[in-house]
Design a protein around this motif. Structure first.
Motif, PDB file in Angstrom:
ATOM      1  N   SER A 108       0.848  -1.188   0.000  1.00 41.74           N
ATOM      2  CA  SER A 108       0.000   0.000   0.000  1.00 41.74           C
ATOM      3  C   SER A 108       0.882   1.235   0.000  1.00 41.74           C
ATOM      4  N   ILE A 109       0.554   2.189  -0.848  1.00 38.68           N
ATOM      5  CA  ILE A 109       1.347   3.409  -0.944  1.00 38.68           C
ATOM      6  C   ILE A 109       0.833   4.409   0.067  1.00 38.68           C
ATOM      7  N   ARG A 110       1.750   4.940   0.892  1.00 41.17           N
ATOM      8  CA  ARG A 110       1.324   5.912   1.898  1.00 41.17           C
ATOM      9  C   ARG A 110       1.989   7.254   1.623  1.00 41.17           C
ATOM     10  N   PHE A 111       1.157   8.292   1.705  1.00 41.77           N
ATOM     11  CA  PHE A 111       1.667   9.637   1.424  1.00 41.77           C
ATOM     12  C   PHE A 111       2.084  10.332   2.709  1.00 41.77           C
ATOM     13  N   ASP A 112       3.060  11.222   2.550  1.00 45.34           N
ATOM     14  CA  ASP A 112       3.495  12.050   3.668  1.00 45.34           C
ATOM     15  C   ASP A 112       2.728  13.363   3.599  1.00 45.34           C
ATOM     16  N   LYS A 113       2.128  13.785   4.728  1.00 48.40           N
ATOM     17  CA  LYS A 113       1.222  14.951   4.687  1.00 48.40           C
ATOM     18  C   LYS A 113       1.928  16.209   4.236  1.00 48.40           C
ATOM     19  N   LEU A 114       3.039  16.552   4.932  1.00 48.33           N
ATOM     20  CA  LEU A 114       3.777  17.756   4.541  1.00 48.33           C
ATOM     21  C   LEU A 114       4.344  17.570   3.139  1.00 48.33           C
ATOM     22  N   GLY A 115       4.711  16.302   2.826  1.00 48.25           N
ATOM     23  CA  GLY A 115       5.287  15.983   1.523  1.00 48.25           C
ATOM     24  C   GLY A 115       4.351  16.348   0.392  1.00 48.25           C
ATOM     25  N   VAL A 116       3.055  16.127   0.594  1.00 44.22           N
ATOM     26  CA  VAL A 116       2.081  16.453  -0.454  1.00 44.22           C
ATOM     27  C   VAL A 116       2.157  17.945  -0.778  1.00 44.22           C
TER      28      VAL A 116
END
Lengths: 312, 407
Positions: free
Chosen positions: B21-29
């Motif tokens: 599962s691909i997880r995004f980084d909040k600040l990264g977005v």
């Protein structure tokens, strides 16, 4: 010897301590009791001049305590307070060494003293010397606080509710340790508390303060037998009287010759605890053992009952 | 692009059915969006025929030689991908460093590429896309460093490495084609003179404020009735706008210069460095005094009581107990003052006090934005570096005490 002679303290016309005179014998434990606001802490703090009296004088071994600057006087008198008052940014060893450093002792002597005191207070020097206060338990902090107060080998130790912040089990142990150390070092201790159990457990003499006045000063048994005022009687508690008497002396003092069955009691426990153990075990007598395990004799229900009765 | 494989500190999470599962980084977005906007929609560099005419904005592909432009786009895409996904912190920091290095190199290259040969009037300066990228990577670096919780010494080392990297780029001549450096090359002597004045003003007024503020703070702590009066007065001073304060100071300082023998000789005048120094000093007093008072008030009552009870004199108690325990709070005040002063010292140029503000106001007067930047960028870098150094100092001082506070 501490002679308190007609000491009075007023703040803005309000008398906090009113003309108190008492003599504290050397090498004894004197406990000052009273409700809050009775002036007991102020009285204690006038001995080392944290508070300057309005009138009267205090003499230590005959010398007026105003014969030297206050800070020099305080370096000669041990002082321990509730909540230990350790310096959070200094290690245990540095805390204990505070007064010796102020007095300019050499390093070897200071190190030796710190090690000696830590050992005396059952704290392994190797493990505890370099820790910070917050890394210790409440009981350990309190012991370091007393060790710091004793570091410069004072003849007199003033304690202001030193065990107030401890839970009951640790408090009992701390009280027993204090008595043992007092006997070992022969220090004159003046201790302020509002806990009557503590007073009866520790005191050679008890001073009762009420509204700034000293209402009674005497041996614990005298207070029980002849309370000077209704206030003293209330403080002691009418229904507590026989048990107060028993809590003054130890089981060792009540030993009678003769055999007894059951788990031996230590000779150092109070007679009150001995009675409790007898009642709980349902026996009429229990053996008493010395610290080395030898049986000294026995305590009996009958003997303790006699001791708990109103003194004639 | 390399997939974020199982590396130290971060394991890929597998769903029940075995798919990754691909997880995004909040600040990264947010950072990835900024990068995408900067690269695709914003200009990378601005070309102007001379230093004051409006410029001609160029995107990455126009600003760089064909191959280089594609390479930068690919690099930015790579960094954005690393930032977007939950990746190991070290990798993110590395991506930030790589991004910074890339834009540093390519903006220099753009300057050389866009400037016509042998034309000394043309100016190439970084455009909004460059600044957004710089901001994004700085944010990413700061976030990664915060997540790694490095020791203060490591943070100082990172700062030295960053400044060292910038120094290498500056001396290498890579940026010589950029407008800021063209402005600098004509004023190198003045630049360093004003830099010296700026630092002297900011540090000197801080030093004076500490010299006066610490004792004043101690006095306020000891003498309670004084506290409200002093702090309110300092608060009032703090609310006076700086330009107004300069104006207010002209009359009294002018009077002193005329009437006090020797005052004029040491440089006290109604305008110039003296009023700037006094104004910065006055602004510095509140944080120093207030933090001293708060720090001393935070010393545990029992520790103070015990210190008195075992025979410390007032002076021994102050230096042995109260000061060490209040020090982290006092240092925080000094940090605020230092950063504030470095920024405020820019205004000193208005009344002839010197400092980087000289370039800012000259630049505004000539509508030469490059000159404004020559004053503004060093000010920001200086304030930033000062904040990092003082934060590290505070933390180096703190460990024992921080732990001590909980006791």
């Amino acid at each position: 010897m501490i002679e308190i002679d007609g000491i009075t303290k007023r703040y803005d016309g309000i008398t906090v301590v009113n003309n108190v005179s008492m003599t504290i014998e050397p090498r004894t434990v004197t406990v000052i009791v009273g409700t809050s606001g009775s002036g007991k802490t102020t009285l204690l703090r006038m001995i080392n001049r944290l508070v300057e009296p309005t009138a009267g004088a205090i003499r230590l071994d005959g010398d007026d305590n105003r014969s030297m600057p206050g800070f020099e006087l305080r370096r000669r008198i041990g002082y321990a307070i509730q909540g230990h008052g350790l310096f959070p940014h200094r290690t245990v060893a540095q805390n204990i060494a505070t007064v010796p450093v102020l007095l300019g002792w050499n390093k070897a002597r200071i190190d030796a003293k710190v090690t000696e005191l830590l050992t005396l207070f059952q704290l392994d020097p190797a493990a505890f010397a370099n820790r910070f206060p917050h890394e210790l338990s409440g009981g350990q902090q309190q012991r370091v606080g007393v060790a710091r107060a004793l570091a410069a080998e004072p003849n007199v130790l003033l304690m202001d509710e030193p065990f107030g912040a401890l839970d009951p089990i640790i408090r009992a142990k701390a009280q027993a340790d204090l008595l043992a150390i007092q006997r070992l070092l022969g220090t004159t201790i003046v201790l302020v508390t509002h806990d009557m159990d503590e007073a009866f457990h520790l005191a050679h003499k008890i001073a009762v303060m009420d509204k700034g006045a000293l209402v009674q000063y005497g041996r614990p048994a005298e207070l029980v037998k002849d309370p000077a005022t209704a206030f003293v009687q209330t403080l002691i508690g009418t229904s507590e009287r026989p048990f107060r008497l028993l809590s003054i002396e130890t089981a060792g003092d009540a030993v009678e010759p003769g055999p007894a069955e059951g788990q031996p009691l230590a000779e150092t426990v109070s007679q009150r605890d001995a009675l409790s153990e007898l009642l709980w075990s349902g026996r009429a007598a229990l053996p008493v053992a010395a610290t080395d395990g030898t049986i000294l004799g026995r305590v009996t229900l009958e003997g303790l009952t006699r001791r708990a009765a109103k003194p004639q | 692009m390399k997939r974020p494989g199982p590396q130290k500190g971060s394991r890929p999470e597998w769903d029940g059915d075995g798919s990754l599962s691909i997880r995004f980084d909040k600040l990264g977005v947010v950072i990835a969006l900024l990068i995408a906007y900067a690269v695709l929609a914003a200009p990378f560099a601005t070309f102007r025929a001379n230093r004051i005419v409006p410029g001609d904005a160029k995107g990455i592909l126009q600003a760089l030689p064909a191959g280089a432009g594609m390479l930068l786009l690919a690099l930015m895409a790579g960094v954005a991908l690393v930032v977007l996904l939950k990746t190991p912190t070290r990798l993110r920091l590395f991506a930030a460093a790589a991004g910074l290095a890339a834009i540093a190199v390519f903006i220099g290259m753009a300057a050389t590429f866009l400037t016509p040969p042998a034309n000394s009037y043309a100016r190439v300066s970084p455009a909004s896309g460059f600044w957004i990228l710089l901001f994004s990577f700085a944010l990413l670096a700061a976030d990664s460093i915060t997540r790694m919780r490095p020791l203060p010494l490591v943070r100082l080392l990172l700062l030295v490495m960053t400044l060292g990297g910038a120094a290498v780029v500056l001396t290498s001549g890579l940026w010589d084609g950029l407008s800021i450096l063209k402005e600098y090359s004509g004023r190198a002597d003045v630049f360093w003179l004003e830099a010296g004045r700026h630092v002297t003003l900011a540090l000197g007024s801080l030093f004076a404020a500490v010299l006066v503020g610490l004792p004043l703070g101690i006095l306020c702590h000891r003498v309670a009735p004084l506290r409200a009066g002093v702090l309110n007065t300092l608060n009032l001073i703090q609310t006076i706008p700086s330009i107004a304060l300069f104006g207010i100071l002209i009359a009294p300082l002018g009077w002193i210069a005329v009437n006090v023998p020797g005052a004029a000789a040491i440089g006290i005048r109604g305008i110039g460095a003296a009023p700037a120094f006094v104004a910065l000093f006055l602004y510095s007093l509140l944080p120093v005094v207030a933090n001293t008072v708060v720090g001393l008030a935070g010393v545990p009552r029992e520790a103070n009581e015990a210190a008195r009870g075992i025979g410390m004199t007032d002076r021994q108690r102050l230096f042995g107990i109260e000061f060490p325990l209040a020090m982290p709070v006092i240092l925080t005040g000094i940090r605020i003052v230092l950063v504030q002063n470095i920024g405020l010292a820019t205004i000193a140029a208005l009344i002839g006090g010197g400092g980087f503000g000289v370039f800012v106001f000259q630049g505004i007067g000539q509508t030469a934005m490059d000159l404004v930047l020559l004053g503004a960028v060093p000010t920001v870098v200086l304030a930033f570096a000062a904040a990092i150094v003082l934060d590290a100092l505070i933390e180096m001082n703190a460990p024992q005490r921080e732990r001590g506070r909980t006791a």
